[in-house]
Each structure stands twice: as C-alpha cells, then as structure tokens.
Design an enzyme around this catalytic site. Structure first.
Site, PDB file in Angstrom:
ATOM      1  N   LYS A  15      48.434  44.062  55.792  1.00 27.31           N
ATOM      2  CA  LYS A  15      48.736  43.198  54.645  1.00 27.31           C
ATOM      3  C   LYS A  15      50.228  43.318  54.362  1.00 27.31           C
ATOM      4  O   LYS A  15      50.804  44.403  54.517  1.00 27.31           O
ATOM      5  CB  LYS A  15      47.957  43.637  53.396  1.00 27.31           C
ATOM      6  CG  LYS A  15      46.462  43.423  53.487  1.00 27.31           C
ATOM      7  CD  LYS A  15      45.805  43.830  52.181  1.00 27.31           C
ATOM      8  CE  LYS A  15      44.300  43.658  52.250  1.00 27.31           C
ATOM      9  NZ  LYS A  15      43.643  44.088  50.994  1.00 27.31           N
ATOM     10  N   HIS A  50      52.611  44.541  49.134  1.00 30.69           N
ATOM     11  CA  HIS A  50      52.334  43.909  47.845  1.00 30.69           C
ATOM     12  C   HIS A  50      53.267  44.439  46.769  1.00 30.69           C
ATOM     13  O   HIS A  50      53.656  45.610  46.789  1.00 30.69           O
ATOM     14  CB  HIS A  50      50.880  44.157  47.449  1.00 30.69           C
ATOM     15  CG  HIS A  50      50.395  43.291  46.330  1.00 30.69           C
ATOM     16  ND1 HIS A  50      50.619  43.592  45.003  1.00 30.69           N
ATOM     17  CD2 HIS A  50      49.728  42.120  46.349  1.00 30.69           C
ATOM     18  CE1 HIS A  50      50.090  42.642  44.249  1.00 30.69           C
ATOM     19  NE2 HIS A  50      49.551  41.741  45.033  1.00 30.69           N
ATOM     20  N   HIS A  82      52.838  47.770  44.883  1.00 26.82           N
ATOM     21  CA  HIS A  82      53.217  49.070  45.442  1.00 26.82           C
ATOM     22  C   HIS A  82      54.665  49.443  45.126  1.00 26.82           C
ATOM     23  O   HIS A  82      55.115  50.544  45.471  1.00 26.82           O
ATOM     24  CB  HIS A  82      52.999  49.083  46.959  1.00 26.82           C
ATOM     25  CG  HIS A  82      51.547  49.020  47.345  1.00 26.82           C
ATOM     26  ND1 HIS A  82      50.717  50.126  47.306  1.00 26.82           N
ATOM     27  CD2 HIS A  82      50.774  47.988  47.769  1.00 26.82           C
ATOM     28  CE1 HIS A  82      49.498  49.773  47.697  1.00 26.82           C
ATOM     29  NE2 HIS A  82      49.511  48.492  47.971  1.00 26.82           N
TER      30      HIS A  82
END
Length: 612
Positions: free
Chosen positions: A172, A175, A178
C-alpha cells in the site's frame, strides 16, 4: 546531602516537590545544596547558596520575603516556600529568620553584586556580566551537547532501548496516517540517543494477515505485471480497492482470499514468491519516502518474521493453561479479574491461523532475547491503546516481568488534512503540497534570497512546518489541520523557526571577518540580551521535561520563545554599524542563540536551513 532545585512559574503551586527528591522544593538552613550553573560549580550552604542557585537558573534580581520564609522573584520565576524536611527521625521546622540576620549572612561576591534590605525583605542583584560570560562559554564549549551535559542528567543511567515506529502496511502507498508515528518515533529516538542511550530503531511492517489474502486473490484476478513494474504501489492500491469492492458483492472472492492466506501461512512457494515481490517493491518505495523525512531505521522487521514463532507462542500459552477455546472455535486468553471471560483477547482464528496480537507477542519475546533491552517503546495512534494494554498483560501472565518496562506512546488523529485536489490519502501528497506551497510563498516574499536549490530549501521548510504544527500540543490530542496556519512566516510556526535560523546564520556570514571568541560581556547588559541569555540557561530543564514524558511540546515552546527573543534582540541590538567591541559581543550572543536553536530543531527531526 545534595538537593536539586527547581524553579516554578509564578502561577505554579508552592507545594510542588523537587525533581529527583522526595522533600521540599529546597532544603532548610544548613543543608548542602547543588548550584547547577554557579561560576565555580561548587556546592554552597544556605542561605547564600540559594542566591547562587537562583543565579544559576538565569535570575538577575530577587528578594527574600522573610515574613513567609520564602522568596519573591521579579523576573517571572520564584522558588516555592520553605517546607519541613524530614530525613529519618530528625525534623526541621519552617525556616524563620529576620531580614537583618539574613543580610549579614549574605555577602557580595563574584555572583551577588549588591545586597539591600527592605520592609521584611532582603534584596539582591546578580552579576549580569558573569551570567553572560558563563552562558556563552558553556554553549560554545558543549556545542551540540549543550544542555545534555547538565547536572540534571549526570546520574542518568545509560539504557538499551528498542523503539518501534512508523510501521506502514506493505503493498500500500505510505498512508498519511503513518506520518505522526514516523515523526514522533523519530523524535523519541533522537532524544534518547542524544542523552546517551543505545537506541535500536525498528520499522515493524504490516506484511502479514488476511488483507494479503485479499490482495493476492485480487492480483490474480485484476493485476497486471507491466503496471506493477512501472508504478508498483499505485497499481497494488488500485487492485486492493477493486478486489474489496468485488468481495462485497461476491462471497467467492472472500473464500479465494482465505485460501490464498492459508497457502501463505503454509509457505506455499508460488504464493510466497508473489508476497515477497510485493514486499520488496514496498520497502524500496518507503526508503525513498523516509529519506525525504530525514528518518532512518536500524532494522526492517515485520509480522511475517513471526508467523512461525507465533505458533510457538500459542503452545506456550497452552502449556501455561492460558489458552481457552470458544464456542466459535477461536482460541482466547482470559484477561478478566474473575476469570469468567468477561474480558479476553483472541489469539488464534478458528482455522488455526495467527492474529496481529499473536505475532506481536512473538515479536516482543524475540526482541528481548535479541537485544536484552531495558525498555521497549511502541509508537502508534491511541486507537491501539487497548491492544497494547492486552499485549503487556498477556506477557505478564506468561511470566515475562520485563513487560513492566514496555511503553506505548500514543497519539491523536489529524483532522482536515487536504491538498488542493481534495482529501489526502497518501503521505507523499502532503510532502509535495507542503513543498509546493512553500515555493509559492518564497517566490512572492520580498525578503527571499536567490537560492542555490530552492526545491530542497522549500522541502526542509515545509517539513519543519508540518513537524512543529504536529508537536505544539499534547501528542494524545486530536487537532485540526490548516495549511494557512501551518505555513505562516510569522507566529509560532516551523517556518518562523527556519526563518530565524537562516537570518542568524546570514548575520554570522555577513560578519565573518569581525568574529572573535574573546568578547567583553559588559557589552551584553541590555534587557534584550539578558532575556536571551536567561532563556539559553534554561534549555537543560526543557530537555529534562521532554525526556521524562516524551512530549516534544516543551522543546517546541522553548525554541519558539527563543526565536521571538532573538528576533527582538536582533532588531534592537544591531551588529552592523556598532563599535567593534560591541558588535563582537552581540554577534557572539546571536551565534549562541542560533547554535541552541539548531540543536533543538535537530532533536525534533528538522534540518535547519541557512538561507530562505
């Protein structure tokens, strides 16, 4: 008997005990006290020792209020009133001495330059030249360790510390959620290392679990190898969104995902190869992002490392009689006080596969064996508070008493973070937006200088803006994000810190030929200069506060105040055009301010810029 002293704000409670001691905020008459920054760094006896200690904390004037046995300070700080002190069976009552007796006891020396009496008080004035000389000598002598070499840290035991932070999910894109874990963990690691601890930074990747079953099944259905090679994480993100949508409408997709994850746990060669492919692409992308953030790790670990060891944990739990089977076939650990399963933690699914907490248990046990650390710190958002409470509780039930030394540093959520295109999903979008907006602001500002690398400068300033906005309040608090507020050049922002540092650096460069280490401190008696010196002297206390509660807000507040004081001094105490002796002294003062400012910024994870 040595007692550390603590200065309290004017509004602070008089009953606050001393840091590092159980008694009063300072000891009674006759006890030996420690004066952290006295000119000769010797221990002195009360009451004269008190004056030296007050001077050591940057106070230039004060008075004893004899009627109350305490002290009144005129420069925003005071010591709490004398209190009883009881070592063993001996008890000392509140000190009560008359002003005339006290005046005779206090003598003028290199620190105290003037003593006078008033109605019920004894007033004193501190040698400000000595204050300036001592502070500046200490700043330049200690350099990057200024404040850290303070007596406040002299008895600090050096520890082995493991810090787990950032921990994105592989396959992924990084994001934005984080970001906080990454910069907070980096700050904690920087601070601990600066204080002399042996720190191991671990990035514990989310690289295992049922979501990879879904992604694997999705890639088999919707994936494209060419797109994976050209833009791996973007393509995997698109596949993941697509398969999630499909799974909502087709139960068969969920079964395929479960089959894929079962094969993964069974170490099926083809399935494992695809997973490894995804993992390698992800780490490569993350390393690039971490470089932009100025963050590094000593170890890239992950849940996958503990898939097999989690089975060993389940056996240990079973052997110790802690594992219980539910009606649904899952395995749980009972955490309730009455042992009635009113509170439990699921550690194994009904199909025998492991869960997040099972792998966390295995990871904690493995790290303690590997690093033999004194403390393990986990940095995640506060939604995982219960998870870590249960993790530490299960470790204790398993007999691992070191679980008491595990700590969860939690933080709140950021709300309203958007780019011009709309809602933010990925961290790189935020970094690019911050850089883009700073470039635009710099281009429109009249004071912007011609820069060698404007893109790099804008990146550093933008990141500083994000970090200061994030660190200004309690970490556990949620906050509303605003680009306009974050990127203001004036006010309490990261942009202002960078501007102050760049301005002071430019002053040094402009006056390079006139720099001298041998200055006349009598030239630094202006109120603006004394304010900066006093503030510099308090840096160690701020570091101490942050080391105790791991809150960066203390350092942020200190640096912002230092920047404001330096800005006022820069405006009212010109270097250019002043007499050589005066110019050299002022330049040395501004050098000291810039040095401490840079030290603090680096602890926060900010790279100071020299031009903007």
């Amino acid at each position: 008997m040595v007692h550390p002293l603590r200065l309290l704000p004017a509004s602070g409670p008089a009953q606050t005990p001393a840091r590092g001691g159980e008694g009063a905020a300072y000891p009674p008459e006759g006890c030996t006290i420690h004066c952290p920054f006295s000119s000769d760094r010797k221990e002195r006896l009360l009451p004269s020792g008190l004056v030296h200690a007050w001077w050591g904390r940057g106070c230039t004037r004060g008075s004893f209020d004899v009627s109350h046995g305490g002290l009144s300070l005129s420069e925003e700080h005071r010591l709490s009133a004398f209190k009883s002190f009881e070592p063993a069976t001996r008890k000392f009552d509140k000190v009560n001495i008359c002003s005339s007796c006290l005046q005779k006891t206090l003598k003028c020396d290199t620190v105290v330059s003037e003593i006078s009496t008033g109605p019920g008080t004894v007033n004193f004035t501190i040698n400000k030249e000595l204050l300036a000389k001592t502070v500046l000598q200490q700043v330049f002598k200690d350099g990057s360790e200024y404040g850290i070499k303070s007596e406040l840290f002299s008895t600090l035991p050096r520890r082995k510390i493991v810090i787990e932070f950032s921990s994105p999910n592989i396959a992924k894109k990084f994001h934005v959620g984080h970001l906080r874990s990454t910069i907070i963990g980096n700050f904690v690691a920087n601070l601990k290392e600066a204080l002399g601890h042996q720190v191991t930074r671990i990035n514990y990747l989310g690289d295992w679990g049922m979501q990879f079953g879904l992604l694997g099944a999705g890639f088999q259905q919707f994936g494209n190898e060419e797109e994976l090679q050209s833009n791996p994480l973007q393509h995997l993100f698109e596949v993941y969104v697509q398969v999630n949508k499909a799974a909502e409408e087709d139960e068969n997709i969920k079964k395929l995902a479960q089959d894929f994850f079962r094969k993964l746990e069974a170490r099926d060669e083809q399935t494992l190869s695809m997973w490894q492919h995804f993992r390698d692409f992800s780490i490569e992308e993350y390393v690039r992002i971490y470089k932009r953030l100025g963050v590094h790790f000593d170890e890239y670990s992950g849940e996958s490392f503990y898939q097999e060891k989690s089975q060993e944990v389940l056996k240990m739990l079973d052997t110790k009689g802690l594992l219980q089977k539910t009606i649904k076939g899952t395995r749980v650990v009972d955490l309730s006080e009455k042992r009635d399963l009113s509170l439990s933690s699921t550690v194994m699914r009904s199909d025998g596969t492991s869960l997040y907490i099972t792998r966390d248990l295995a990871a904690a046990i493995d790290r303690m064996k590997k690093y033999n650390c004194d403390t393990m710190i986990y940095v995640t958002d506060k939604s995982q508070n219960t998870h870590f409470e249960q993790l530490f509780q299960i470790l204790k039930l398993m007999g691992y008493q070191w679980a008491e030394r595990c700590q969860h540093v939690s933080f709140g959520l950021v709300q309203g973070m958007k780019t011009r295109k709309g809602e933010v999903v990925f961290l790189e979008d935020v970094l690019n937006e911050a850089r883009s907006r700073m470039l635009q602001n710099m281009a429109s500002a009249k004071t912007t200088k011609e820069l060698e690398n404007p893109l790099e400068t804008a990146e550093k300033i933008g990141l500083a803006a994000l970090i200061i906005q994030d660190f200004k309040g309690l970490l556990s608090s949620d906050y509303q994000f605003s680009w306009d507020r974050v990127l203001q050049s004036r006010g309490d922002t990261g942009v202002f810190l960078q501007y102050t540092h760049a301005r002071l650096h430019s002053l040094e460069q402009m006056c390079r030929n006139g720099q001298s280490t041998d200055i006349n401190t009598a030239c630094l008696q202006d109120p603006q200069a004394i304010s900066v010196l006093q503030h510099l002297l308090r840096y160690d206390e701020v570091l101490y506060k942050s080391s105790e509660d791991l809150q960066p807000k203390h350092i942020v507040s200190y640096l912002l105040t230092l920047s404001h004081l330096a800005a006022v001094a820069h405006k009212t105490l010109p270097v250019k055009g002043s007499a050589p002796e005066l110019a050299q002294a002022r330049l040395r003062l501004f050098q000291a301010a810039r040095s401490v400012l840079a030290n603090g910024m680096k602890l926060l994870g900010i790279t100071p810029v020299t031009q903007m």
